[in-house]
Design an enzyme around this catalytic site. Structure first.
Site, PDB file in Angstrom:
ATOM      1  N   GLU A  69      90.540  -5.702  43.250  1.00  0.00           N
ATOM      2  CA  GLU A  69      90.885  -5.172  42.055  1.00  0.00           C
ATOM      3  C   GLU A  69      91.047  -6.234  41.442  1.00  0.00           C
ATOM      4  O   GLU A  69      90.678  -7.341  41.227  1.00  0.00           O
ATOM      5  CB  GLU A  69      92.394  -5.102  42.344  1.00  0.00           C
ATOM      6  N   HIS A 159      74.715   4.951  21.273  1.00  0.00           N
ATOM      7  CA  HIS A 159      73.829   6.356  21.770  1.00  0.00           C
ATOM      8  C   HIS A 159      73.888   7.084  20.871  1.00  0.00           C
ATOM      9  O   HIS A 159      72.607   8.322  20.092  1.00  0.00           O
ATOM     10  CB  HIS A 159      74.045   6.741  23.174  1.00  0.00           C
ATOM     11  N   ASP A 200      62.399   9.870  20.098  1.00  0.00           N
ATOM     12  CA  ASP A 200      62.706  11.106  20.748  1.00  0.00           C
ATOM     13  C   ASP A 200      63.053  11.938  19.222  1.00  0.00           C
ATOM     14  O   ASP A 200      64.144  10.843  18.378  1.00  0.00           O
ATOM     15  CB  ASP A 200      63.598  11.139  22.264  1.00  0.00           C
ATOM     16  N   LYS A 223      59.741  14.233  23.711  1.00  0.00           N
ATOM     17  CA  LYS A 223      60.179  14.095  24.888  1.00  0.00           C
ATOM     18  C   LYS A 223      61.012  15.126  25.686  1.00  0.00           C
ATOM     19  O   LYS A 223      62.042  15.392  25.176  1.00  0.00           O
ATOM     20  CB  LYS A 223      60.676  12.211  25.277  1.00  0.00           C
ATOM     21  N   THR A 257      60.573   6.039  28.595  1.00  0.00           N
ATOM     22  CA  THR A 257      60.753   7.273  27.651  1.00  0.00           C
ATOM     23  C   THR A 257      59.799   5.264  26.698  1.00  0.00           C
ATOM     24  O   THR A 257      58.785   6.427  26.297  1.00  0.00           O
ATOM     25  CB  THR A 257      62.533   6.589  26.628  1.00  0.00           C
TER      26      THR A 257
HETATM   27  C1  R5P Z   1      67.256   8.577  23.898  1.00  0.00           C
HETATM   28  O1  R5P Z   1      67.763   9.550  25.198  1.00  0.00           O
HETATM   29  C2  R5P Z   1      67.850   7.227  24.359  1.00  0.00           C
HETATM   30  O2  R5P Z   1      67.586   7.347  23.257  1.00  0.00           O
HETATM   31  C3  R5P Z   1      67.024   6.146  25.106  1.00  0.00           C
HETATM   32  O3  R5P Z   1      65.635   6.380  24.778  1.00  0.00           O
HETATM   33  C4  R5P Z   1      66.711   6.260  26.103  1.00  0.00           C
HETATM   34  O4  R5P Z   1      68.271   6.303  26.946  1.00  0.00           O
HETATM   35  C5  R5P Z   1      65.870   5.155  27.238  1.00  0.00           C
HETATM   36  O5  R5P Z   1      66.232   5.396  28.725  1.00  0.00           O
HETATM   37  P1  R5P Z   1      64.937   4.978  29.839  1.00  0.00           P
HETATM   38  O6  R5P Z   1      64.720   3.788  29.516  1.00  0.00           O
HETATM   39  O7  R5P Z   1      65.175   4.827  30.949  1.00  0.00           O
HETATM   40  O8  R5P Z   1      64.085   6.384  29.172  1.00  0.00           O
END
Ligand code: R5P
Length: 344
Positions: A69, A159, A200, A223, A257
């Site tokens: 903890e 995010h 994206d 994507k 990504t």
């Molecule tokens: C969208 O999902 C976010 O903006 C990032 O593109 C994403 O979190 C990146 O995650 P990863 O590197 O695992 O594809």
């Protein structure tokens, strides 16, 4: 800071504000003393912010009991102070979050006037809307922070910008885009050649801002996530053949990504591909994948401590957000607007 970390000039010139901040003495403005504290998630960034503000970091013990903890104790008076707690919720995210919650509780019980949580990376942001029987963890974390006693939040490149609305207290969502902008400009890439790419649909607003400032064209990758932490490119809109492309994103986790984005751009004839990504989580094999990829340079910030493995990457450039956060802290404390820290 490591050798490949640099501060950014646009946020350097605020010495008058720093002087004014120091002149707010406890005797004259008891409710406006300012103190900086931090947990264990990014001590290097906390130190850089403290250096920038010429304010020492407060003394606190953040450790664990034998049973795992978290145990904390504030080791100096915070009575009547506005306390900024610098703690990105990264790394061992549950521990980072608990450290922040427990420190807030300790500070409030020690009669701090206000606690401002400085969360350069806001973890648990990926589940931020309800799909099927999923939780909205980003909202749960907002509730936990306010219940613990946080009075305001300063964060960066959330995010999803809508997470600000999960709080009923002020939230300043800073952006690393002005820092990236300055660095990219210093490369003197021919504007006619430059395309900013959103990896994206969710990142289009961010990419558009950077493209506008650079006078560059925009391209968008679409994507799909067949399962969590996997990504597949389904389409690319925009002309990228023989262009220098800059992918801009909020975070790299698995690197999927980014890597799939680089491959798609190369398939469509891109000459060179850069990436500017605020939060460098580098989960699982991200570093290996990036090393093997055709990416020319990866520009990240220090909102999260960069792993030793990642620091060895020749194609990695780390820009510090310390001055950006120092400015936001000083402006909050002096009741000055935060808006000059954003792009117009
Ligand atoms: C969208 O999902 C976010 O903006 C990032 O593109 C994403 O979190 C990146 O995650 P990863 O590197 O695992 O594809």
């Amino acid at each position: 800071m490591s050798d490949n970390t640099s501060s950014n000039l646009i946020f350097d010139d605020f010495s008058e504000d720093v002087t004014a901040l120091k002149s707010l003495s406890p005797e004259h403005t008891p409710n406006h003393r300012v103190k900086l504290f931090h947990g264990n998630s990014n001590p290097a960034l906390a130190k850089a912010i403290s250096d920038s503000l010429k304010l020492p970091l407060g003394k606190a013990m953040v450790t664990t009991f034998a049973n795992g903890e978290i145990r904390e104790e504030i080791k100096e008076s915070v009575r009547g102070a506005r306390v900024f707690v610098i703690q990105p919720t990264c790394g061992r995210v549950n521990d980072s979050l608990m450290e922040l919650l427990i420190m807030t509780d300790a500070l409030k019980r020690a009669s701090a006037y206000q606690v401002c949580a400085v969360i350069p990376y806001y973890g648990y942001a990926k589940q931020e809307k309800r799909l099927g029987r999923e939780p909205i963890t980003a909202k749960l974390v907002a509730n936990l922070l306010t219940t613990a006693g946080v009075d305001r939040v300063i964060t960066c490149d959330l995010h999803a910008a809508a997470i600000q609305g999960f709080f009923d207290i002020p939230v300043d969502n800073l952006s690393a885009i002005p820092i990236f902008l300055e660095y990219i400009k210093s490369k003197n890439i021919n504007r006619e050649d430059l395309v900013v790419v959103s990896p994206d649909a969710g990142g289009v607003t961010r990419a558009t801002k950077l493209a506008e400032q650079l006078g560059a064209k925009l391209a968008i990758i679409f994507k799909r996530r067949p399962e969590p932490d996997k990504s597949t490119v389904i389409d690319l809109v925009g002309k990228v053949a023989n262009k220098t492309c800059i992918i801009v994103d909020d975070m790299i986790s698995t690197g999927g990504t980014l890597i799939e984005g680089v491959k798609a751009l190369k398939r469509h004839g891109a000459k060179t591909v850069y990436a500017a990504v605020t939060h460098a989580l580098f989960a699982s094999s991200a570093v290996k994948l990036i090393n093997k990829s055709a990416l020319e340079e990866l520009i990240v910030t220090d909102t999260i401590p960069i792993s030793e493995e990642a620091k060895k990457m020749k194609k990695l450039k780390i820009l510090s957000v310390a001055n950006l956060f120092a400015q936001a802290i000083v402006r909050t404390q002096l009741y000055k607007p935060i808006s000059p820290l954003f792009l117009k």
